[in-house]
Design a protein around this motif. Structure first.
Motif, short mmCIF file in Angstrom:
data_model
loop_
_atom_site.label_atom_id
_atom_site.label_comp_id
_atom_site.label_asym_id
_atom_site.label_seq_id
_atom_site.Cartn_x
_atom_site.Cartn_y
_atom_site.Cartn_z
N GLY A 167 0.64 -0.92 -0.46
CA GLY A 167 -0.12 -0.01 0.15
C GLY A 167 0.73 1.33 -0.31
N ASN A 168 0.06 2.33 0.87
CA ASN A 168 0.43 3.74 0.37
C ASN A 168 2.34 3.82 1.16
N THR A 169 3.42 3.93 0.74
CA THR A 169 4.54 4.77 1.01
C THR A 169 5.27 4.90 2.75
N LEU A 170 4.36 5.80 2.49
CA LEU A 170 4.05 7.14 3.48
C LEU A 170 3.80 7.31 4.65
N ASP A 171 2.61 5.90 4.61
CA ASP A 171 2.24 4.97 5.69
C ASP A 171 2.79 4.63 6.46
N GLN A 172 3.50 3.35 5.35
CA GLN A 172 4.07 2.02 5.49
C GLN A 172 5.64 2.87 6.13
N ALA A 173 6.34 3.79 5.77
CA ALA A 173 7.66 4.31 6.32
C ALA A 173 7.33 5.23 7.26
N ILE A 174 6.03 5.71 7.70
CA ILE A 174 5.52 5.44 9.31
C ILE A 174 5.14 4.44 10.38
N ALA A 175 4.86 3.69 9.44
CA ALA A 175 4.16 2.12 10.59
C ALA A 175 6.04 1.62 10.89
N GLU A 176 6.97 1.31 10.04
CA GLU A 176 7.90 0.96 10.30
C GLU A 176 8.82 2.13 11.64
N PHE A 177 8.94 3.33 11.23
CA PHE A 177 9.30 4.20 12.10
C PHE A 177 8.72 4.51 13.48
N GLU A 178 7.20 4.07 13.27
CA GLU A 178 7.29 4.27 14.64
C GLU A 178 7.47 2.56 15.65
N LYS A 179 7.52 1.87 14.72
CA LYS A 179 8.07 0.66 15.71
C LYS A 179 9.41 0.75 15.70
N ILE A 180 10.70 1.45 15.15
CA ILE A 180 11.52 1.89 15.32
C ILE A 180 12.53 2.04 16.48
N VAL A 181 11.05 3.62 17.08
CA VAL A 181 11.31 4.28 17.96
C VAL A 181 10.39 3.60 18.80
N ALA A 182 10.31 2.41 19.03
CA ALA A 182 9.47 1.79 20.05
C ALA A 182 10.00 0.84 20.58
N ILE A 183 11.25 0.40 19.70
CA ILE A 183 12.24 -0.70 20.35
C ILE A 183 13.30 0.69 20.46
N GLN A 184 13.80 1.64 20.24
CA GLN A 184 15.20 2.22 20.63
C GLN A 184 14.79 3.65 20.87
N PRO A 185 13.56 3.64 22.38
CA PRO A 185 12.81 4.86 22.42
C PRO A 185 14.12 6.09 22.30
N ARG A 186 15.14 6.04 22.79
CA ARG A 186 16.15 7.75 22.57
C ARG A 186 16.74 7.71 21.70
N SER A 187 16.39 7.11 20.20
CA SER A 187 17.01 7.23 18.68
C SER A 187 17.18 8.43 18.54
N GLY A 213 8.79 12.67 12.84
CA GLY A 213 8.61 13.73 13.03
C GLY A 213 8.33 14.41 11.70
N GLN A 214 9.35 13.92 10.73
CA GLN A 214 9.06 14.51 9.19
C GLN A 214 7.95 13.94 8.44
N LEU A 215 8.93 12.53 8.87
CA LEU A 215 7.27 12.01 7.87
C LEU A 215 5.80 12.19 8.55
N TYR A 216 5.56 12.46 9.52
CA TYR A 216 3.99 13.19 10.12
C TYR A 216 3.97 14.27 9.62
N THR A 217 4.79 15.22 9.32
CA THR A 217 4.60 16.52 8.88
C THR A 217 4.16 16.21 7.38
N VAL A 218 4.74 15.64 6.56
CA VAL A 218 3.92 15.17 5.30
C VAL A 218 3.19 15.07 5.55
N LYS A 219 2.25 14.01 6.42
CA LYS A 219 1.03 13.33 6.59
C LYS A 219 0.10 14.28 6.76
N HIS A 220 0.92 15.68 7.03
CA HIS A 220 0.33 16.75 8.17
C HIS A 220 -0.66 16.47 9.07
N GLN A 221 0.62 15.58 10.02
CA GLN A 221 -0.50 15.29 11.47
C GLN A 221 0.43 16.24 12.27
#
Length: 702
Positions: free
Chosen positions: A152-172, A180-188
């Motif tokens: 599906g949508n590449t932007l949503d896929q990228a957001i989903a992956e980085f949400e998982k990444i920061v959950a695993i490595q919260p201090r990155s 944050g930049q992906l959310y900006t592009v998504k207008h969130q």
């Protein structure tokens, strides 16, 4: 052979030794092939896996460093052999997926990474690889539905992956910044803000964190908060980029002096940086620091002798300072450097117009019209806008010279382009016919405009006004009232229009009533300003000078540079003979902004006349007559100047023109008794001239 060339061979030797050390029958048992597939009960052969992984690494290094594609497939086969030997080793899958990605096999990389995640949901390397894949696709403008991904949508896929990444490595911080930049592009914006704030808590002084957080606020028009984020960084710790961004934020907040200070700090940190110097110069110009702006633009011109942009700005400063010949010489240098510059062409035409060189101005604007023309008549929105500007200026130059047909033809081309220029083109045609005292034609064009654009309320309001001027006041007022819908955003402009009509018809009570209705609807800055202007004009028409002054001063508090208000209040003072020095200052400011405006030039000349500065009065009144040949008041004022300086015959000629134009002017555009006053002066001049001729027998030359 370089030392680095031995490294893969050393790794390979170690791998072979390790494999033989653990192999029960090294002489007879071959290494597992890439095609071999162990049974479910088979134990992982880690030595063999390490051996094949080492070979894969060697081939991969050679493929990447040498750019030789023939090493890619052997590397892939060796990774597969390693995985075959140790199917549970997620790192091997990660290595294979990364190889696919690095060698352009994106689909294989994605499917391999997903296979890892299926068995190892928290494998950070697999998630990061998927994130990289989707970021690359976004960078390649594949942010709708990815052609290489079934998910599906590449932007949503990228957001989903980085949400998982920061959950695993919260201090990155880096990964939170990307999310944050992906959310900006998504207008969130709220989610983006949250990520940047967390990143800021981890690294409070990070330039990228601060700038991205400020950008989120800017994109939501929360410039106060953006400024606070940047100001929170101690001045000594701010980078040039931070100061530049802070300056741009202050620009949006109209804190021009603060913007100048920020840009100067950025320029001190990055001497000669062109974007910073451009922003600094523009801020200095906006703040009327013309000497400082001129110096900065000269530095820019010297830094890049091929760039015409600084010369255009230098010319504009010279024009604002009234140095029109110098400005013309400068803009012609700019055009020589860049003959295609639309801004330089516009400014050259403007200067020629200011200097009264109308034919040259028209020729220049015609050249720009031709330059922006497409044979097929198809234009982008930006092209339409540029072309519309040049057509309007071409029409205006012809309008000033009372060349009605040429002006109408230019405005018709605006209409023919369609889009936003249609309404403006019709309005300009109507204004041209009105100034030429061709009122029936003005109504005719207004009706054509409404017929062609039946949903355009502004054009219907224009027609209503024309009917009022033609003496059909009931028809015009009823048409305007029929446009009221009960919706504030729709009705605001209608009430403004009705207020103007009632004022011109001298139906002051009704004007006050409709403007009172419009008052709570005027919530935007520009609406508040125009409402105050209308109330000021209404009070002036009723001879309530103090009340009118109060409204105009409130309007100027909203916009100190509003030329229409500056001119009206200045002329009101001058005409009443009060506060003449302030009147001169106000009108001068309006003329500086619109030096070709005949009405403003007339006001300026009239102020000088009231001050007894007759030479300056004559200069401006003569220019006003050249530009407003059909305005009876302008001819009247020049006649008074000629009389005051002893040139009765010239005065009589101007009063004659004034009376002629009054006879053609609608009653809505003149005060009761104005024409009679001019007629009286004209008759007195004729008597004086007759006495002079009868006494001496010779008419004294003037």
């Amino acid at each position: 052979m370089r030392r680095e060339d031995f490294l893969p061979l050393i790794c390979l030797s170690l791998a072979v030794c390790a494999a033989h050390a653990q192999s029960p029958t090294p002489a007879t048992t071959p290494a597992p092939s890439a095609a071999a597939k162990p049974s479910d009960s088979a134990q992982p052969n880690r030595a063999s896996a390490y051996y094949h992984a080492a070979l894969a690494g060697m081939y991969e290094e050679q493929a990447v460093s040498s750019g030789r594609a023939e090493y890619v497939q052997p590397a892939i086969e060796e990774y597969k052999a390693a995985i075959n030997a140790d199917p549970g080793a997620a790192a091997l899958y990660d290595g294979l997926a990364d190889l696919y990605f690095r060698t352009g096999k994106t689909r294989d990389a994605e499917s391999t990474a997903r296979e890892v995640i299926k068995n190892h949901p928290n494998d950070i390397d697999a998630h990061k690889l998927l994130g990289r894949i989707y970021l690359r696709q976004l960078g390649e403008q594949q942010n709708s539905v990815s052609s290489s991904s079934p998910s599906g949508n590449t932007l949503d896929q990228a957001i989903a992956e980085f949400e998982k990444i920061v959950a695993i490595q919260p201090r990155s911080v880096e990964d939170r910044m990307i999310l944050g930049q992906l959310y900006t592009v998504k207008h969130q914006s709220a989610k983006a803000e949250e990520q940047f704030k967390i990143a800021q808590d981890i690294e409070p002084e990070s330039e990228e964190v601060v700038l991205n957080l400020a950008r989120v606020y800017q994109e939501n028009n929360n410039f106060d908060q953006a400024a606070k984020v940047l100001e929170a960084v101690p001045e000594n710790d701010r980078t040039a980029r931070m100061e530049f961004t802070l300056g741009a934020t202050y620009d949006q907040l109209k804190r021009t002096k603060d913007a100048i200070a920020a840009y100067k700090r950025a320029a001190d940190m990055q001497p000669g940086d062109v974007p910073t110097l451009n922003a600094l110069a523009q801020a200095q110009f906006t703040d009327n620091q013309f000497d400082e702006a001129l110096k900065t633009y000269k530095d820019l011109a010297q830094a890049d002798s091929e760039d015409a942009g600084p010369l255009v700005k230098i010319s504009e400063i010279q024009r604002r300072e009234g140095k029109y010949e110098d400005a013309l010489a400068t803009i012609r240098k700019a055009r020589k450097k860049d003959p295609e510059s639309l801004e330089a062409g516009y400014n050259e035409g403007l200067l020629l117009d200011v200097l009264g060189r109308y034919d040259e101005a028209a020729t220049t604007y015609q050249q720009m019209v031709d330059q922006t023309s497409h044979a097929n008549g198809a234009y982008t929105a930006e092209e339409k806008n540029n072309r519309s500007i040049f057509l309007e200026r071409l029409g205006s130059v012809n309008h000033e010279q009372n060349k009605v047909d040429q002006a109408i033809a230019a405005y018709q081309k605006m209409i023919d382009m369609g889009g936003d220029s249609v309404s403006r083109g019709y309005q300009l045609q109507v204004d041209t016919y009105n100034d030429a005292k061709m009122f029936e034609k003005a109504v005719e064009v207004s009706k054509q405009a409404v017929a062609a654009n039946p949903k355009d309320r502004d054009l219907k309001l224009m027609l209503a006004g024309e009917l009022v001027d033609l003496g059909k006041s009931d028809d015009g007022l009823n048409m305007a009232k029929s446009l009221l819908t009960g919706n504030d955003s729709d009705d605001r402009s209608i009430y403004f229009g009705l207020g103007n009509m009632y004022t011109r018809l001298r139906r002051f009570k009704e004007a006050e009533e409709v403007l009172a209705k419009a008052t709570p609807m005027a919530t935007r800055k520009e609406d508040k300003l125009y409402l105050l202007f209308l109330k000021g004009a209404l009070a002036d028409r009723q001879k309530h000078l103090e009340e009118a002054e109060s409204y105009f001063r409130k309007a100027l508090e909203i916009d100190p540079n509003n030329a229409m208000t500056l001119n009206y209040m200045g002329y009101m003072f001058a005409d009443k003979g009060v506060k003449l020095q302030e009147a001169l200052k106000l009108i001068r400011k309006a003329v500086d902004q619109e030096p070709m405006n005949g009405a403003y030039l007339d006001s300026l000349g009239w102020a000088y006349f009231k001050l007894g500065e007759y030479e300056m009065a004559e200069e401006n009144l003569r220019q006003a007559v050249e530009r407003d040949q059909t305005d009876p008041t302008v001819h009247d004022h020049l006649g008074d100047l000629y009389e005051k300086t002893g040139r009765i015959r010239l005065a009589a000629a101007q009063w004659e023109l004034s009376v002629t134009q009054y006879q053609k002017t609608p009653q809505t555009d003149q005060e009761p008794g104005d024409m009679a006053k001019v007629q009286h002066k004209l008759e007195g001049a004729h008597v004086r001239l007759a006495k002079q001729e009868s006494t001496s027998g010779v008419v004294k030359p003037e």
